[in-house]
Design a protein around this motif. Structure first.
Motif, PDB file in Angstrom:
ATOM      1  N   LEU A   1       1.083  -0.914  -0.385  1.00  0.00           N
ATOM      2  CA  LEU A   1       0.183  -0.088  -0.313  1.00  0.00           C
ATOM      3  C   LEU A   1       0.585   1.229  -0.238  1.00  0.00           C
ATOM      4  CD1 LEU A   1      -2.767  -0.825   2.474  1.00  0.00           C
ATOM      5  CD2 LEU A   1      -3.102  -1.014   0.440  1.00  0.00           C
ATOM      6  N   ASP A   2       2.294   1.222   1.490  1.00  0.00           N
ATOM      7  CA  ASP A   2       2.779   2.513   0.804  1.00  0.00           C
ATOM      8  C   ASP A   2       3.231   3.012  -0.658  1.00  0.00           C
ATOM      9  OD1 ASP A   2       1.823   2.635   3.419  1.00  0.00           O
ATOM     10  OD2 ASP A   2       4.064   1.448   4.510  1.00  0.00           O
ATOM     11  N   TRP A   3       3.988   1.526  -1.094  1.00  0.00           N
ATOM     12  CA  TRP A   3       4.586   0.905  -2.286  1.00  0.00           C
ATOM     13  C   TRP A   3       3.830   2.293  -3.698  1.00  0.00           C
ATOM     14  CZ3 TRP A   3       5.296   0.125  -7.773  1.00  0.00           C
ATOM     15  CH2 TRP A   3       5.862   0.619  -8.046  1.00  0.00           C
ATOM     16  N   TYR A   4       2.513   1.649  -3.272  1.00  0.00           N
ATOM     17  CA  TYR A   4       1.671   2.086  -4.078  1.00  0.00           C
ATOM     18  C   TYR A   4       0.749   3.470  -4.725  1.00  0.00           C
ATOM     19  CZ  TYR A   4       1.358  -2.371  -5.840  1.00  0.00           C
ATOM     20  OH  TYR A   4       1.643  -3.897  -7.165  1.00  0.00           O
ATOM     21  N   VAL A   5       1.245   4.323  -3.062  1.00  0.00           N
ATOM     22  CA  VAL A   5       0.983   5.674  -3.368  1.00  0.00           C
ATOM     23  C   VAL A   5       2.350   6.700  -3.575  1.00  0.00           C
ATOM     24  CG1 VAL A   5       0.394   7.264  -0.941  1.00  0.00           C
ATOM     25  CG2 VAL A   5      -0.541   5.125  -0.814  1.00  0.00           C
ATOM     26  N   ARG A   6       3.233   5.585  -2.855  1.00  0.00           N
ATOM     27  CA  ARG A   6       4.382   6.888  -3.184  1.00  0.00           C
ATOM     28  C   ARG A   6       5.030   6.730  -4.919  1.00  0.00           C
ATOM     29  NH1 ARG A   6       6.588   3.786   0.483  1.00  0.00           N
ATOM     30  NH2 ARG A   6       8.392   3.286  -0.779  1.00  0.00           N
ATOM     31  N   ALA A   7       4.725   5.000  -5.423  1.00  0.00           N
ATOM     32  CA  ALA A   7       5.374   4.964  -6.859  1.00  0.00           C
ATOM     33  C   ALA A   7       4.271   5.501  -8.447  1.00  0.00           C
ATOM     34  CB  ALA A   7       5.693   3.955  -7.388  1.00  0.00           C
ATOM     35  N   PHE A   8       3.102   5.199  -7.450  1.00  0.00           N
ATOM     36  CA  PHE A   8       1.599   5.563  -8.153  1.00  0.00           C
ATOM     37  C   PHE A   8       0.435   6.398  -7.765  1.00  0.00           C
ATOM     38  CE2 PHE A   8       1.953   1.154  -9.946  1.00  0.00           C
ATOM     39  CZ  PHE A   8       3.229   1.011 -10.888  1.00  0.00           C
ATOM     40  N   GLY A   9       1.335   7.541  -6.920  1.00  0.00           N
ATOM     41  CA  GLY A   9       0.158   8.624  -6.758  1.00  0.00           C
ATOM     42  C   GLY A   9      -0.867   8.305  -5.876  1.00  0.00           C
ATOM     43  N   ALA A  10      -1.257   6.701  -5.334  1.00  0.00           N
ATOM     44  CA  ALA A  10      -2.738   5.712  -4.979  1.00  0.00           C
ATOM     45  C   ALA A  10      -3.312   7.050  -3.830  1.00  0.00           C
ATOM     46  CB  ALA A  10      -2.682   5.267  -4.700  1.00  0.00           C
TER      47      ALA A  10
END
Length: 140
Positions: A23-32
Motif C-alpha cells: 500500500l505504501d509503495w503504490y501511494v509513493r510510486a503511483f500516486g495512489a
C-alpha cells in the motif's frame, strides 16, 4: 432499475507478500489514494482499494496460502512470477516510470515511442508487471 456496482466494473486484484508495504509503495510510486482498507487480526492486509493518480483502481491484499481453495491465487513471488500485465494509461510515461523506479521498481522495457504512443514496462517490488502507455514525447 439496473444494478449499479459500488466499485468500477473491472478492477485488478493484486495479491502480495506484504500488503501494508505494498500500500505504501503504490501511494509513493503511483500516486495512489486509499479508498478503503480492512486489516486482519493477525496483522495481514485483508483487502484494500486504491485509486491511482491516473484515475484507475486496484485492489490489494496479502496472500492467504491457507485459503487458496477459497481465494484462488497467490502472490507472484509464491508462484514464481505473474501471468498478467496491468496496463496503465498515463499522462507522462517517463515521469511515471522514474517515480516507480525511484521506489524500487525494475524496468523491463525502457520508454519508447511506438505508432500508438509512448510505452514502457516495469515490475514492482511485489512481482506485478505494469505496462505504461501515454502520448508520444513530441505530442506532450
Amino acid at each position: 432499475m439496473a444494478y449499479v456496482p459500488p466499485d468500477p466494473p473491472v478492477v485488478p486484484y493484486l495479491m502480495v507478500g506484504n500488503g501494508h508495504r505494498a500500500l505504501d509503495w503504490y501511494v509513493r510510486a503511483f500516486g495512489a489514494r486509499e479508498v478503503n482498507r480492512y486489516d486482519m487480526e493477525d496483522g495481514r492486509l485483508g483487502h484494500a482499494m486504491l485509486t491511482l493518480a491516473n484515475g484507475g483502481s486496484i485492489y490489494v491484499a496479502d496472500e492467504f496460502p491457507e485459503m487458496i481453495g477459497k481465494i484462488g491465487t497467490l502472490a507472484p513471488d509464491s508462484l514464481g512470477g505473474t501471468t498478467v500485465t496491468v496496463a496503465l494509461a498515463v499522462d507522462d510515461v517517463d515521469a511515471w516510470l522514474e517515480r516507480a523506479r525511484a521506489e524500487g521498481a525494475c524496468t523491463i522495457r525502457e520508454p519508447v515511442d511506438e505508432f500508438y504512443g509512448r510505452h514502457a514496462k516495469l515490475r514492482d517490488p511485489f512481482g506485478h508487471v505494469w505496462s505504461l502507455t501515454g502520448p508520444k514525447r513530441d505530442q506532450g
